[in-house]
Design an enzyme around this catalytic site. Structure first.
Site, PDB file in Angstrom:
ATOM      1  CB  ILE A 141      -0.951   0.005   1.227  1.00  0.00           C
ATOM      2  CG1 ILE A 141      -2.078   1.027   1.056  1.00  0.00           C
ATOM      3  CG2 ILE A 141      -0.182   0.251   2.525  1.00  0.00           C
ATOM      4  CD1 ILE A 141      -3.196   0.901   2.088  1.00  0.00           C
ATOM      5  CB  CYS A 142       1.827   3.943  -1.708  1.00  0.00           C
ATOM      6  SG  CYS A 142       0.839   4.137  -3.211  1.00  0.00           S
ATOM      7  CD  GLN A 143      -1.906   9.148   1.412  1.00  0.00           C
ATOM      8  OE1 GLN A 143      -1.144   8.777   2.299  1.00  0.00           O
ATOM      9  NE2 GLN A 143      -3.188   9.375   1.636  1.00  0.00           N
TER      10      GLN A 143
ATOM     11  CG  MET B 129      -2.396   4.525   3.577  1.00  0.00           C
ATOM     12  SD  MET B 129      -3.233   3.363   4.689  1.00  0.00           S
ATOM     13  CE  MET B 129      -3.742   4.429   6.020  1.00  0.00           C
TER      14      MET B 129
END
Length: 119
Positions: A86-88, A115
């Site tokens: 996951i990242c932003q 996120m």
């Protein structure tokens, strides 16, 4: 001269298509599906955002390995287990998923929307 122009166009199209095509063997899931995987024991959760981003807001199951460190830290991960990244927004994690596949990880999953989509 005309053949050279066509050749350049064809090469450009191939590069663009290759960049936007999903990498074979990488799954994409949404945040609800990711939450459902929290119960599994054979899954590793990796957050590839910067330490500052991670510190401000993260899910407890996720270990922070920033994208810029990932290639050098894959020895911290088990290649036999699924890796969920996951990242932003989902862009860096998609890049991280490609790195993991190239390093021999079999089951790699990217969280669409990152996120920003987490509720």
């Amino acid at each position: 001269m005309e053949i050279l122009q066509w050749l350049i166009v064809i090469i450009a199209v191939v590069i663009v298509v290759k960049f936007f095509m999903p990498t074979k063997g990488i799954s994409n899931i949404n945040t609800k599906e990711a939450k459902d995987k929290f119960k599994a024991k054979d899954v590793q959760f990796i957050d590839v955002r910067t330490p500052g981003e991670y510190k401000k807001n993260h899910q407890k199951k996720f270990k922070n390995i920033p994208l810029y460190n990932l290639a050098g830290r894959t020895n911290e991960l088990d290649k036999s287990k699924e890796v969920i990244v996951i990242c932003q927004s989902g862009m860096r994690s998609a890049k991280a998923a490609r790195i993991l596949k190239k390093q021999g990880f079999e089951k790699v999953t990217n969280i669409k929307g990152g996120m920003s989509a987490w509720r």
